[in-house]
Design a protein around this motif. Structure first.
Motif, short mmCIF file in Angstrom:
data_model
loop_
_atom_site.label_atom_id
_atom_site.label_comp_id
_atom_site.label_asym_id
_atom_site.label_seq_id
_atom_site.Cartn_x
_atom_site.Cartn_y
_atom_site.Cartn_z
N THR A 152 -5.94 1.69 -7.94
CA THR A 152 -6.60 2.64 -7.03
C THR A 152 -7.99 2.13 -6.69
O THR A 152 -8.72 1.65 -7.58
N CYS A 153 -8.37 2.24 -5.42
CA CYS A 153 -9.68 1.79 -4.96
C CYS A 153 -10.71 2.89 -5.19
O CYS A 153 -10.56 4.01 -4.70
N SER A 184 -7.55 4.40 -1.74
CA SER A 184 -6.33 3.66 -1.40
C SER A 184 -5.60 3.26 -2.68
O SER A 184 -6.23 3.01 -3.72
N VAL A 185 -4.29 3.18 -2.61
CA VAL A 185 -3.49 2.83 -3.79
C VAL A 185 -2.52 1.71 -3.40
O VAL A 185 -1.83 1.81 -2.38
N ILE A 186 -2.52 0.64 -4.19
CA ILE A 186 -1.53 -0.41 -4.01
C ILE A 186 -0.59 -0.41 -5.20
O ILE A 186 -0.96 -0.02 -6.31
N GLU A 187 0.64 -0.83 -4.95
CA GLU A 187 1.64 -0.88 -6.02
C GLU A 187 2.32 -2.24 -6.03
O GLU A 187 2.78 -2.72 -4.99
N PHE A 220 0.86 -1.18 0.00
CA PHE A 220 0.00 0.00 0.00
C PHE A 220 0.89 1.22 0.00
O PHE A 220 1.79 1.36 0.85
N ILE A 221 0.67 2.14 -0.92
CA ILE A 221 1.43 3.39 -0.92
C ILE A 221 0.54 4.57 -0.53
O ILE A 221 1.01 5.68 -0.37
#
Length: 428
Positions: free
Chosen positions: A153-154, A131-134, A121-122
C-alpha cells in the motif's frame, strides 16, 4: 543495470555513507555542488526505491577531473540483481580546480516483473496515496509458499509498505502432485492406458536407452542412475506432456546437467550391473519447462518411519514393455509393498535404500523400458489438495521376466535421498 559496475572517470571521495529510506524519487549530488567538490574524500550513497520497483538513474550534470584509467577522481555506480544501486564518489588529494562534480536524480519506475507471476494495481494507479498493488503467481501451476497473496500500500509520503510487513517478495514456487483429476478425488506390465493429464510428471527418453523420469520442478527431474550412467556429457532429449510415445505434440526438454548419486556403482559399457544401491540421478533441463495441464511436477515425499506406501497401494507408470512388446502408450498399474521374503532376490544385494513392490492378483509389475519411471502415492485417483501425489520410488531392478505370479520389482526409496536432492538442486 543489474550485475554491472559503471565507473565514470574523472573522480576519487572522509568516509560518509548516506543511507536513505525507500522513496519513489530523489536526488544526489557531489559535496558542495554546484561549487567545486573538495579533494581527498570518499562518499557513498545507497539508492533505494520501494520493494518490487526498478530504479531509473539520470545524471543531470557531470564535471569530474579527467584522468586516464580513473587514476585521480572517479564516480562508480554499482548494481546487482539482489541489492539497490550504490554510488561511490572518490577524489584524490590534488586540488580539483573548478570541477563541479555531479548531480543526479532517480525515481522508481514500473514494478519489476515477478518470475512465474506478475503485479497489478488493485486500487488506485501510479504512486497515488492509498494505491494498492498485488503480486500474484501464475496459478494453478505456481503459488506463493505459505501466503495467498502479497500486497503493498502506498502511504502519504509515497513509501510502499507490505501489508504483512514482510521485507521481501517471496518467490513463486511450483505446485506439485496435482493432476487433472484431483478435483474429484520400465513398463507397467498388466497396466491400463493413462489419459491426458492423469500422470503429468511422467517423462520419456524414447531413444536408447529407453526409460522414464519424474518431473519434480520446472527445471529438475529424477530418474534411475543406471539409465543415465555414461551419458553425463551427452545432450539427452526427454519428452513430456504425452500419453503416446509417438505423439508429435510433446514438450521437448534438453539436458543441461546429469548428476548421478556418488554412492552408485558405475559400470563400463556392455557390462552387467551387480549392485543397484543408490540407483538415483538428478537431471537439470537446459530451459524452464512450460508447465500446463499435461505436464506438472510430482511432490517429493516426507521422511517417515512407516512403510513406503503406509500399508495401502501406490501406482507405477511407464512406457516400457507390454504383453505384445514395448508399449507406445503410457500405462499405469497399482502395486503394494512386500516384505523381502515375498520377493525374489536373486544374487543381487538388497539395501535399506530399496523396497520391493508388485501385485500378485493382477500380475502388475514394472519391467524393461521402465527404469527411472515413478512409483507414486497415494494410488492414482485418490490424490487431493490435502494429500498430493508424492514420488515414493524409482523403478530400479527386478528378476528376469515380468508380470509372473511371484515376480516383483525393486524401487529406489526416494525418502532416503531428500537431503542429497535438495542440496544438489540448490548448488546447481
Amino acid at each position: 543495470m543489474a550485475g554491472n559496475v559503471l565507473i565514470i572517470c574523472l573522480l576519487w571521495a572522509c568516509v560518509s555513507v548516506c543511507e536513505r529510506e525507500p522513496a519513489m524519487f530523489g536526488e544526489v549530488s557531489s559535496p558542495q555542488y554546484p561549487q567545486p567538490y573538495p579533494a581527498d574524500i570518499l562518499e557513498e550513497w545507497d539508492l533505494e526505491v520501494p520493494q518490487g520497483y526498478q530504479i531509473q538513474l539520470k545524471f543531470n550534470h557531470l564535471d569530474i577531473e579527467p584522468s586516464p584509467n580513473c587514476y585521480h577522481d572517479s564516480l562508480i555506480v554499482m548494481s546487482d540483481k539482489k541489492v539497490s544501486p550504490w554510488l561511490i564518489f572518490l577524489t584524490d588529494d590534488s586540488k580539483p580546480k573548478s570541477h563541479m562534480g555531479f548531480n543526479a536524480s532517480y525515481q522508481a519506475v514500473d514494478p519489476k516483473p515477478l518470475l512465474n507471476g506478475g503485479v497489478r494495481f488493485i486500487k488506485g494507479s501510479n504512486n497515488e496515496y492509498h494505491s494498492v498493488i498485488e503480486y500474484y503467481c501464475n496459478e494453478p501451476y505456481y503459488t506463493f509458499e505459505g501466503t495467498p497473496n502479497v500486497r503493498y500500500t502506498c502511504s502519504e509520503d509515497q513509501k510502499w509498505t507490505a501489508d504483512d510487513n514482510k521485507d521481501s517478495i517471496p518467490p513463486c514456487v511450483t505446485v506439485c502432485g496435482m493432476n487433472t483429476e484431483v478435483s474429484f478425488g520400465a513398463r507397467v506390465f498388466g497396466g491400463m492406458p493413462a489419459r491426458p493429464g492423469q500422470i503429468p510428471w511422467q517423462l520419456l527418453h524414447r531413444s536408447a536407452p529407453r526409460g522414464g523420469a519424474s518431473l519434480i520442478s520446472d527445471y529438475w527431474a529424477l530418474t534411475a542412475a543406471q539409465l543415465v550412467d555414461r551419458y553425463e556429457n551427452t545432450n539427452m532429449t526427454w519428452l513430456g506432456g504425452i500419453i503416446d510415445g509417438q505423439d508429435k505434440n510433446q514438450v521437448t526438454m534438453e539436458t543441461e546437467k546429469i548428476i548421478i548419486h556418488p554412492n552408485y556403482t558405475r559400470v563400463g559399457k556392455g557390462k552387467e550391473q551387480k549392485n543397484f544401491d543408490s540407483d538415483i540421478a538428478l537431471i537439470k533441463m537446459s530451459a524452464r519447462v512450460p508447465l500446463g495441464p499435461n505436464i506438472r511436477p510430482v511432490c517429493l515425499p516426507k521422511k517417515t518411519h512407516e512403510s513406503v506406501m503406509e500399508g495401502t497401494m501406490g501406482t507405477i507408470s511407464g512406457f516400457g514393455g507390454f504383453e505384445r512388446g514395448i508399449s507406445k502408450l503410457l500405462r499405469y498399474g497399482h502395486v503394494q509393498e512386500y516384505p523381502l521374503d515375498k520377493c525374489e532376490l536373486g544374487d543381487l544385494p538388497v539395501t535399506e535404500n530399496m523396497f520391493c513392490a508388485g501385485d500378485d492378483v493382477k500380475s502388475v509389475d514394472s519391467c524393461t523400458g521402465d527404469a527411472g519411471s515413478p512409483l507414486f502415492f497415494p494410488m492414482l485417483g485418490y490424490g487431493t489438495k490435502e494429500q498430493p501425489y508424492e514420488l515414493r520410488g524409482i523403478v530400479s531392478w527386478g528378476p528376469r521376466g515380468c508380470g509372473n505370479e511371484y515376480s516383483k520389482s525393486f524401487y529406489t526409496k526416494v525418502q532416503n535421498y531428500l537431503d542429497w536432492i535438495r542440496e544438489t538442486m540448490e548448488n546447481n
